[in-house]
Design an enzyme around this catalytic site. Structure first.
Site, PDB file in Angstrom:
ATOM      1  N   ARG A 183       0.829  -1.214   0.000  1.00  0.00           N
ATOM      2  CA  ARG A 183       0.000   0.000   0.000  1.00  0.00           C
ATOM      3  C   ARG A 183       0.863   1.263   0.000  1.00  0.00           C
ATOM      4  O   ARG A 183       0.468   2.269  -0.579  1.00  0.00           O
ATOM      5  CB  ARG A 183      -0.964  -0.020   1.183  1.00  0.00           C
ATOM      6  CG  ARG A 183      -2.090  -1.026   0.933  1.00  0.00           C
ATOM      7  CD  ARG A 183      -3.041  -1.158   2.088  1.00  0.00           C
ATOM      8  NE  ARG A 183      -4.257  -1.844   1.647  1.00  0.00           N
ATOM      9  CZ  ARG A 183      -5.133  -2.394   2.467  1.00  0.00           C
ATOM     10  NH1 ARG A 183      -4.947  -2.350   3.763  1.00  0.00           N
ATOM     11  NH2 ARG A 183      -6.211  -2.993   1.985  1.00  0.00           N
ATOM     12  N   LYS A 229     -18.036 -19.837  -0.023  1.00  0.00           N
ATOM     13  CA  LYS A 229     -19.495 -19.862   0.152  1.00  0.00           C
ATOM     14  C   LYS A 229     -20.248 -19.019  -0.868  1.00  0.00           C
ATOM     15  O   LYS A 229     -19.860 -17.898  -1.166  1.00  0.00           O
ATOM     16  CB  LYS A 229     -19.847 -19.362   1.552  1.00  0.00           C
ATOM     17  CG  LYS A 229     -19.312 -20.273   2.659  1.00  0.00           C
ATOM     18  CD  LYS A 229     -19.739 -19.768   4.014  1.00  0.00           C
ATOM     19  CE  LYS A 229     -19.470 -20.826   5.076  1.00  0.00           C
ATOM     20  NZ  LYS A 229     -19.944 -20.369   6.394  1.00  0.00           N
ATOM     21  N   GLY A 259      -8.368 -10.121  -1.747  1.00  0.00           N
ATOM     22  CA  GLY A 259      -7.168 -10.622  -1.068  1.00  0.00           C
ATOM     23  C   GLY A 259      -6.750 -12.028  -1.452  1.00  0.00           C
ATOM     24  O   GLY A 259      -5.600 -12.287  -1.812  1.00  0.00           O
ATOM     25  N   GLY A 284     -13.168  -5.370  -0.042  1.00  0.00           N
ATOM     26  CA  GLY A 284     -14.599  -5.020   0.021  1.00  0.00           C
ATOM     27  C   GLY A 284     -15.055  -4.123  -1.111  1.00  0.00           C
ATOM     28  O   GLY A 284     -16.130  -4.314  -1.673  1.00  0.00           O
TER      29      GLY A 284
END
Length: 396
Positions: free
Chosen positions: A39, A197, A354, A377
């Site tokens: 980052r 999932k 990620g 996200g």
């Protein structure tokens, strides 16, 4: 390309201007040291360019989740030196006590890192008083933190309404790549969606079937789709309560002319550990005490053939339990195919999340996709077709 947002190229002369730059410097730490400076490296281009143009660069960032309570453990003071080393130029640290006086002493071309924005409880609530406090320190605002753009916080969204707002170089590259991948892509488009999932990617899958020509489903979620098609998946990870939803998604794909690709041969084992005894079987031959842990070689080869017919690829999530050998084989193989097609100029490939970044790096092709987003996200919400507040606020 006509963009809906302004970039650093639209700023004009910024000599002596105070520019507030929102970066994502929320780096992982181990034993008091930065364990991954990705980052920091991503922030270099924008911060250095603004400083070189004579601006007083004020970097805003959050660190951890202090919930409005300042603490030494979550102070950005500890990343000033490591950030300075990556940047290759001096960085001043400015605490929130006496911040205005400190900013007033900066010279043109200086770079300063302000303390953790989340030390104010109102940052995450986008509180107008916190927005005003930040805005008082600057003349212009640059958002370079796509990974925080799905949050409507004071430093990611509120400031864009108070000061002239621009996208930083990293934000610009990200938005351009995302536009090429799903906004205005060249068809045929393939999407690889993996992960454990279905429940965590429901909105993604529902959005994608109307957008892409080929939907490749892998990971544990593929088992739920196989179960919906009447396959006995044995002991595999499977959300049996969501098979009805999986059927709805497949019906929606049919209606939209999107082909859903599920594995027809799979790699199974009786225990979840590194290098256990494995079998490669047709999906209809999974025994009651076996788990599906990867896509089989025949299906992987067929997926490679699908990618060869496509112009655009969006990838989020691994095809198998890639952290554990040998269940990384399908992910590594298909990622290498995508990288080779990208290199040949046949494919625009955009990946994010990620796990995905880790899987591509494991395949040795992290740098060979057209664009790899480190945002988790925000990338997922973008794949769901949601408007990201930090991006929407930059609109011209």
């Amino acid at each position: 390309m006509a963009r809906s947002f302004k970039t650093l190229d639209d700023m004009g002369d910024i000599t002596g201007k105070r520019v507030l730059v929102r970066e994502d410097l929320n780096v992982p730490m181990a034993d008091g040291k930065v364990s991954d400076d990705t980052r920091f490296r991503a922030a270099i281009q924008t911060v250095a360019e603004l400083a070189d143009k004579g601006a007083k660069v004020l970097v805003l960032a959050h660190f951890g989740r202090p919930k409005g309570v300042p603490s030494a453990e979550l102070s950005l003071a500890q990343v000033v030196k490591p950030f300075e080393q990556v940047l290759g130029r001096p960085v001043r640290y400015i605490d929130w006590d006496g911040d205005a006086a400190s900013v007033a002493t900066l010279n043109d071309g200086d770079i300063a890192l302000l303390e953790n924005t989340r030390f104010f409880g109102g940052e995450e609530k986008n509180d107008p008083t916190v927005v005003d406090r930040f805005a008082a320190l600057g003349d212009l605002y640059v958002n370079d933190a796509f990974s925080a753009a799905h949050r409507a916080h004071a430093s990611t969204e509120g400031l864009a309404h108070k000061l002239p707002a621009f996208a930083g170089r990293q934000m610009e590259a990200e938005l351009d790549a995302l536009d090429k991948a799903l906004g205005n892509p060249e068809h045929p488009v393939a999407a690889v969606v993996g992960g454990a999932k279905v429940s965590t990617k429901l909105d993604v899958l529902k959005h994608l079937v109307a957008k892409v020509d080929h939907l490749i489903i892998g990971g544990g979620m593929a088992n739920t789709f196989l179960a919906a098609r009447g396959v006995d998946v044995g002991k595999s990870l499977c959300e049996h309560d969501l098979t009805g939803t999986a059927e709805e998604i497949m019906d929606a794909a049919d209606a939209a002319g999107c082909t859903v690709h599920l594995p027809y041969d799979v790699v199974v084992a009786k225990e979840f550990r590194a290098n256990p005894p494995v079998r490669t079987v047709n999906v209809h031959e999974v025994a009651a005490d076996e788990m599906i842990l990867d896509v089989g070689p025949a299906a992987t080869e067929a997926l490679a053939d699908v990618l060869k017919t496509c112009k655009t690829l969006v990838w989020n999530g691994p095809l198998g339990a890639f952290e554990i050998p040998p269940f990384d084989a399908a992910t590594v193989s298909l990622a290498r195919t995508a990288a080779a097609l990208t290199k040949e100029g046949q494919l625009v490939s955009v990946a994010g999340g990620g796990d995905t970044v880790a899987a591509l790096n494991q395949a040795g092709v992290g740098g060979e996709f057209s664009f790899v987003s480190t945002a988790g996200g925000a990338f997922l919400e973008w794949m769901e077709g949601k408007e990201l507040p930090g991006v929407a606020a930059l609109a011209r």
